[in-house]
Design a protein around this motif. Structure first.
Motif, mmCIF file in Angstrom:
data_model
loop_
_atom_site.group_PDB
_atom_site.id
_atom_site.type_symbol
_atom_site.label_atom_id
_atom_site.label_comp_id
_atom_site.label_asym_id
_atom_site.label_seq_id
_atom_site.Cartn_x
_atom_site.Cartn_y
_atom_site.Cartn_z
ATOM 1 N N TYR A 15 15.694 9.400 1.248
ATOM 2 C CA TYR A 15 14.286 9.028 1.232
ATOM 3 C C TYR A 15 13.846 8.832 -0.215
ATOM 4 N N ALA A 16 12.793 8.032 -0.381
ATOM 5 C CA ALA A 16 12.168 7.845 -1.693
ATOM 6 C C ALA A 16 10.743 7.357 -1.468
ATOM 7 N N ALA A 17 9.834 7.864 -2.284
ATOM 8 C CA ALA A 17 8.448 7.381 -2.241
ATOM 9 C C ALA A 17 8.326 6.180 -3.174
ATOM 10 N N GLU A 18 7.438 5.280 -2.827
ATOM 11 C CA GLU A 18 7.208 4.103 -3.670
ATOM 12 C C GLU A 18 6.664 4.507 -5.028
ATOM 13 N N ALA A 19 7.161 3.863 -6.076
ATOM 14 C CA ALA A 19 6.581 4.015 -7.417
ATOM 15 C C ALA A 19 5.419 3.041 -7.552
ATOM 16 N N THR A 20 5.589 1.856 -6.951
ATOM 17 C CA THR A 20 4.549 0.833 -6.921
ATOM 18 C C THR A 20 4.226 0.562 -5.458
ATOM 19 N N ALA A 21 2.969 0.681 -5.087
ATOM 20 C CA ALA A 21 2.569 0.476 -3.698
ATOM 21 C C ALA A 21 3.019 -0.892 -3.202
ATOM 22 N N GLY A 22 3.650 -0.896 -2.027
ATOM 23 C CA GLY A 22 4.092 -2.139 -1.421
ATOM 24 C C GLY A 22 5.457 -2.627 -1.855
ATOM 25 N N THR A 23 6.140 -1.872 -2.717
ATOM 26 C CA THR A 23 7.458 -2.281 -3.208
ATOM 27 C C THR A 23 8.499 -1.228 -2.847
ATOM 28 N N ARG A 24 9.506 -1.650 -2.077
ATOM 29 C CA ARG A 24 10.564 -0.714 -1.686
ATOM 30 C C ARG A 24 11.344 -0.279 -2.917
ATOM 31 N N PRO A 25 11.529 1.031 -3.089
ATOM 32 C CA PRO A 25 12.339 1.508 -4.217
ATOM 33 C C PRO A 25 13.788 1.045 -4.093
ATOM 34 N N THR A 26 14.410 0.733 -5.215
ATOM 35 C CA THR A 26 15.838 0.376 -5.223
ATOM 36 C C THR A 26 16.676 1.502 -5.816
ATOM 37 N N THR A 27 16.019 2.485 -6.422
ATOM 38 C CA THR A 27 16.692 3.661 -6.978
ATOM 39 C C THR A 27 15.827 4.886 -6.699
ATOM 40 N N GLY A 28 16.351 6.049 -7.035
ATOM 41 C CA GLY A 28 15.571 7.285 -6.910
ATOM 42 C C GLY A 28 15.586 7.916 -5.532
ATOM 43 N N TYR A 29 16.498 7.488 -4.667
ATOM 44 C CA TYR A 29 16.568 8.065 -3.327
ATOM 45 C C TYR A 29 17.228 9.436 -3.381
ATOM 46 N N GLU A 30 16.694 10.355 -2.587
ATOM 47 C CA GLU A 30 17.254 11.703 -2.489
ATOM 48 C C GLU A 30 17.840 11.887 -1.100
ATOM 49 N N GLU A 31 18.991 12.539 -1.044
ATOM 50 C CA GLU A 31 19.662 12.751 0.239
ATOM 51 C C GLU A 31 18.984 13.849 1.047
ATOM 52 N N ILE A 32 18.921 13.630 2.340
ATOM 53 C CA ILE A 32 18.506 14.661 3.293
ATOM 54 C C ILE A 32 19.816 15.145 3.916
ATOM 55 N N THR A 33 20.238 16.347 3.551
ATOM 56 C CA THR A 33 21.547 16.845 3.981
ATOM 57 C C THR A 33 21.470 17.499 5.355
ATOM 58 N N GLU A 34 22.597 17.889 5.836
ATOM 59 C CA GLU A 34 22.760 18.597 7.114
ATOM 60 C C GLU A 34 22.445 17.739 8.338
ATOM 61 N N ILE A 35 22.369 16.410 8.172
ATOM 62 C CA ILE A 35 22.097 15.520 9.303
ATOM 63 C C ILE A 35 23.333 15.443 10.198
ATOM 64 N N LYS A 36 23.121 15.637 11.503
ATOM 65 C CA LYS A 36 24.215 15.608 12.465
ATOM 66 C C LYS A 36 24.157 14.398 13.394
ATOM 67 N N SER A 37 22.960 13.851 13.592
ATOM 68 C CA SER A 37 22.850 12.657 14.427
ATOM 69 C C SER A 37 21.631 11.845 14.008
ATOM 70 N N ILE A 38 21.781 10.532 14.162
ATOM 71 C CA ILE A 38 20.734 9.575 13.809
ATOM 72 C C ILE A 38 20.421 8.775 15.065
ATOM 73 N N PRO A 39 19.147 8.604 15.394
ATOM 74 C CA PRO A 39 18.811 7.863 16.611
ATOM 75 C C PRO A 39 19.048 6.363 16.446
ATOM 76 N N GLU A 40 19.122 5.675 17.543
ATOM 77 C CA GLU A 40 19.284 4.225 17.528
ATOM 78 C C GLU A 40 18.007 3.563 17.013
ATOM 79 N N LEU A 41 18.183 2.602 16.129
ATOM 80 C CA LEU A 41 17.059 1.820 15.612
ATOM 81 C C LEU A 41 17.291 0.348 15.937
ATOM 82 N N ASN A 42 17.772 0.091 17.129
ATOM 83 C CA ASN A 42 18.093 -1.254 17.576
ATOM 84 C C ASN A 42 17.542 -1.455 18.987
#
Length: 159
Positions: A15-42
């Motif tokens: 995850y990462a919060a925007e530095a500039t509103a409306g612009t997806r960050p390309t760096t600065g993402y932090e890992e959320i550890t201990e994830i065991k399953s991710i839901p379908e996004l399709n």
């Protein structure tokens, strides 16, 4: 050309919060550890019927809207570290939201050059269900606030 088959081993959520509103960050993402399953996004798009009276055998359709179904549930091991991390995710979201900035979530799959991104609102962690002789797990909920999309992986993460 055939592709190399992929495994779920090594998939990570960031995850990462925007530095500039409306612009997806390309760096600065932090890992959320201990994830065991991710839901379908399709999700399957709705089918909107367009059949006219001129049709004599088959109905006709066009694709409609897709529905992820509200809050997404990510299963994670519940540890002291994962609780602190998730509190950090929620705090980062609240700080960004106060400045009208979004929080982006990023799913990175080893072997792919792109990652899946979406904006979302994390919910504070509650108390999970428990049973005898089981790993203590929890559901981390993120309500999407933007449609998922594939784009180039963040440049400063390793998977």
């Amino acid at each position: 050309m055939s592709g190399i088959q992929l495994s779920t081993a090594g998939v990570k959520l960031f995850y990462a919060a925007e530095a500039t509103a409306g612009t997806r960050p390309t760096t600065g993402y932090e890992e959320i550890t201990e994830i065991k399953s991710i839901p379908e996004l399709n999700p399957e798009p709705d089918n909107l019927e367009t059949t006219t009276l001129a049709e004599t055998e088959w109905k006709t359709y066009i694709p409609g809207l897709k529905d992820i179904g509200g809050a997404l549930s990510f299963t994670a091991n519940l540890t002291e570290k994962s609780m602190e991390e998730w509190e950090g995710v929620v705090d980062a979201y609240e700080t960004a939201a106060a400045d009208n900035k979004a929080t982006w979530f990023c799913i990175v799959i080893p072997g792919l050059t792109k990652a899946l991104y979406f904006t979302g609102q994390p919910s504070p962690m509650g108390m999970p269900s428990m049973e005898v002789s089981a790993v203590l797990e929890t559901s981390l909920y993120i309500t999407p606030t933007g449609a998922p999309a594939w784009a180039t992986k963040p440049t400063d993460i390793e998977v």
